[in-house]
Design an enzyme around this catalytic site. Structure first.
Site, PDB file in Angstrom:
ATOM      1  N   ASP A 468       0.862  -1.188   0.000  1.00  0.00           N
ATOM      2  CA  ASP A 468       0.000   0.000   0.000  1.00  0.00           C
ATOM      3  C   ASP A 468       0.898   1.237   0.000  1.00  0.00           C
ATOM      4  OD1 ASP A 468      -2.963   1.055   0.737  1.00  0.00           O
ATOM      5  OD2 ASP A 468      -1.463   2.239   1.782  1.00  0.00           O
ATOM      6  N   GLU A 511      -4.856   2.333  -4.020  1.00  0.00           N
ATOM      7  CA  GLU A 511      -3.400   2.360  -4.035  1.00  0.00           C
ATOM      8  C   GLU A 511      -2.793   1.062  -3.538  1.00  0.00           C
ATOM      9  OE1 GLU A 511      -4.681   4.245  -0.101  1.00  0.00           O
ATOM     10  OE2 GLU A 511      -5.383   4.092  -2.156  1.00  0.00           O
TER      11      GLU A 511
END
Length: 598
Positions: A468, A511
């Site tokens: 992430d 993301e």
């Protein structure tokens, strides 16, 4: 009062005593009071150079009292020239009590605040602030003069000028502006500024506003006229007329923009309804359903021209290939239909042939039952054999034709299946992540099935990493969503360049990315992700020629037994959370399956 020992203090106190006692400021009176305060004899005071000390003191007071500096300078010059008459008259005017009325500070501050809030032509809040600071710095030590200058400043603001015209200030030190490379920028002269600003305004209207008004001819023509008017403006009257016209133009432009925004929102809502309706009507057309999924994903977010262009390019490629394959597929289906038609015709012919043969046999039976003639019986037998032979030939021919038709049908069915498989493979392009080029959720599921089957077949380990991007929301808020998308593309490119060809990269959402690492233990996976972090710090993300460092946190999990992909991702997500809590830009190993379950 104890006698003062410092000459400066003695001289200052002497002047005060002359004024307090209302004694004529003659040299004799000054020397007498000076000696009295110093407690010295006349000859001692003379020896100390009273005149020299007095001149030096007056010069010092001039620097401390800017408002009285001219008179103090005249006093010093009179002492040096021993012009005691001038010295006395100047000193008398200096110590003369002020008869001016006290300043009305309440009214001055009230007017200052009122003028500060008003909007004047050519006056901005920073310019007002600069002028006020200069007045306070130069005249803050003298309340009387400060009140006068503040009153003058408010009058100047009320007239619409740019600063206190009657206030004489020390000119500020000019600063030479420089560009990003440190080179000096040529600053135009003050008298050139109106023409320069007018030219810039005309350029902004023609190059920035006019191209966006092609669909509104009325506003486009008005913008063209305003640009020409701005280019020819020179006098204050010209700029005043231009300002009024611009205000009216901006109001019309704002109304037009609001109307276009409403139309765009309405079209987007209509498009969503159409797509939802088509999705409900589709039953098993996965090719079109995949394309609709991409469109729904695009319109569910803020519109992005680059994302739409990428999706359009991919759609064109898929639609072209689908059109070619569907043409072949339609030809194969047409062939199949023709073969089935031939098959039915042959069955019909066989049925008719069989029916005719049955009728002949019935006729032959009737003849046999009514005759005993041997030649007749022999002829009937020959006819029966001939009809039987003919029917056999028909049956053999029909059988051969049916076998050939069946083979053609099977070939057509195989061709259809092949074309459908190719069409499905091409449609998979739509299921790739349109932004980063990595796999999406569906591609990730297929990769999990493939890699799990391979690992079980050969008894090899398989690990995954869930990563992430750190502070991604801050990046979006600071540089915009387009910069955030470009950062994800940059990250995906670095990951693909570093990882092995057998590794699989998929965008898991937002993301987050999932990386499948075949034939890799958890410890090796941690090393791989750590090396990836180091390489990412060496490759800065560039946005508007600005270098931005991107980092990520990751959780790593190795498959245990026949563990599902969902379970592995859940364990990796828990490790990712711990990496975030530990300060980000870290790689943490997931807990064992039994430990995480407990």
């Amino acid at each position: 009062m104890p006698p003062a020992s410092n000459p400066t203090e003695l001289a200052r106190e002497t002047l005060k005593q002359l004024a307090a006692r209302r004694i004529a400021p003659t040299p004799e009176n000054y020397q007498r009071i000076y000696r009295e305060l110093a407690g010295t004899a006349p000859e001692t005071a003379a020896a100390e150079g009273v005149e020299e000390n007095l001149a030096r003191i007056l010069e010092s007071l001039g620097s401390q009292l800017p408002a009285q500096a001219p008179r103090l300078r005249q006093l010093a010059q009179a002492v040096e020239a021993r012009d005691w008459e001038t010295f006395g008259s100047t000193l008398g005017s200096l110590v003369k009590p002020q008869e001016e009325a006290p300043a009305n500070w309440a009214e001055i501050i009230r007017e200052l605040i009122r003028q500060w809030d008003l909007k004047q032509l050519g006056l901005t809040t920073p310019r007002k602030k600069e002028a006020l600071e200069r007045v306070l710095i130069n005249f803050g030590r003298n309340p009387t003069v400060l009140a006068q200058k503040l009153a003058a400043l408010t009058r100047v603001w009320a007239e619409g000028a740019s600063g206190p015209s009657d206030i004489k200030l020390a000119p500020p030190i000019p600063e030479v502006p420089i560009d990003r490379r440190g080179a000096p920028i040529n600053v135009p002269l003050v008298e050139e500024l109106p023409a320069l600003l007018a030219e810039l305004l005309a350029q902004a209207l023609r190059e920035g506003v006019l191209p966006r008004l092609g669909h509104v001819p009325r506003l486009a023509a008005q913008a063209e006229r305003l640009a020409e008017q701005a280019r020819n403006a020179r006098t204050p009257e010209d700029f005043a007329i231009l300002s009024q016209a611009l205000r009216q133009f901006w109001i019309q432009l704002e109304l037009q923009t609001e109307a276009e925004a409403g139309v765009l929102d309405g079209l987007m809502r209509l498009l969503r309804l159409v797509i939802e309706n088509i999705s409900e009507l589709l039953l098993d057309d996965q090719w079109l359903r995949g394309q609709l999924t991409v469109v729904q994903d695009i319109i569910s977010r803020p519109l992005n021209a680059r994302v739409i262009a990428d999706a359009e390019k991919r759609f064109k490629e898929v639609i072209f290939k689908q059109g070619t394959l569907k043409h072949s597929l339609n030809e194969a289906k047409t062939t199949l239909k023709n073969l089935v038609t031939v098959f039915i015709e042959r069955i019909t012919e066989m049925s008719e042939s069989t029916g005719g043969y049955r009728k002949k046999i019935e006729r032959y039976t009737e003849i046999l039952s009514g005759t005993e003639d041997l030649p007749t019986l022999n002829q009937i037998l020959q006819d029966i054999l001939a009809d039987t032979r003919s029917m056999h030939l028909d049956m053999v021919r029909s059988h051969d034709e049916l076998v050939a038709a069946r083979q053609q049908v099977e070939a057509a069915e195989a061709r259809i299946k092949q074309l459908e498989a190719e069409l499905g493979e091409i449609s998979e392009l739509v299921y790739q992540d349109y932004l980063t080029g990595t796999l999406n959720r569906r591609g990730l599921e297929d990769a999990f099935e493939r890699e799990f089957a391979r690992a079980e077949r050969h008894g090899l380990p398989v690990s995954i990493a869930l990563l992430d991007v750190d502070h991604f929301k801050r990046l979006n808020d600071t540089y915009g969503h387009e910069a955030g998308d470009q950062a994800l593309v940059h990250l995906a490119k670095v990951v693909k360049d570093i990882l092995r060809p057998t590794d699989v990269v998929a965008r898991y959402g937002g993301e987050e990315f999932v990386i499948i690492l075949p034939d890799t233990t958890a410890e090796d996976a941690v090393k791989i992700m750590t090396r990836l972090q180091r390489n990412l710090t060496k490759h800065f993300f560039l946005h508007d020629n600005q270098r931005i460092l991107i980092t990520f946190s990751a959780g790593v999990a190795q498959r245990e037994g026949r563990e599902s992909a969902e379970s592995m991702i859940a364990r990796a997500d828990e490790a990712l959370y711990r990496a975030k809590q530990a300060g980000r830009n870290r790689v943490f190993l997931a807990k064992p399956l039994q430990s995480s379950a407990g």
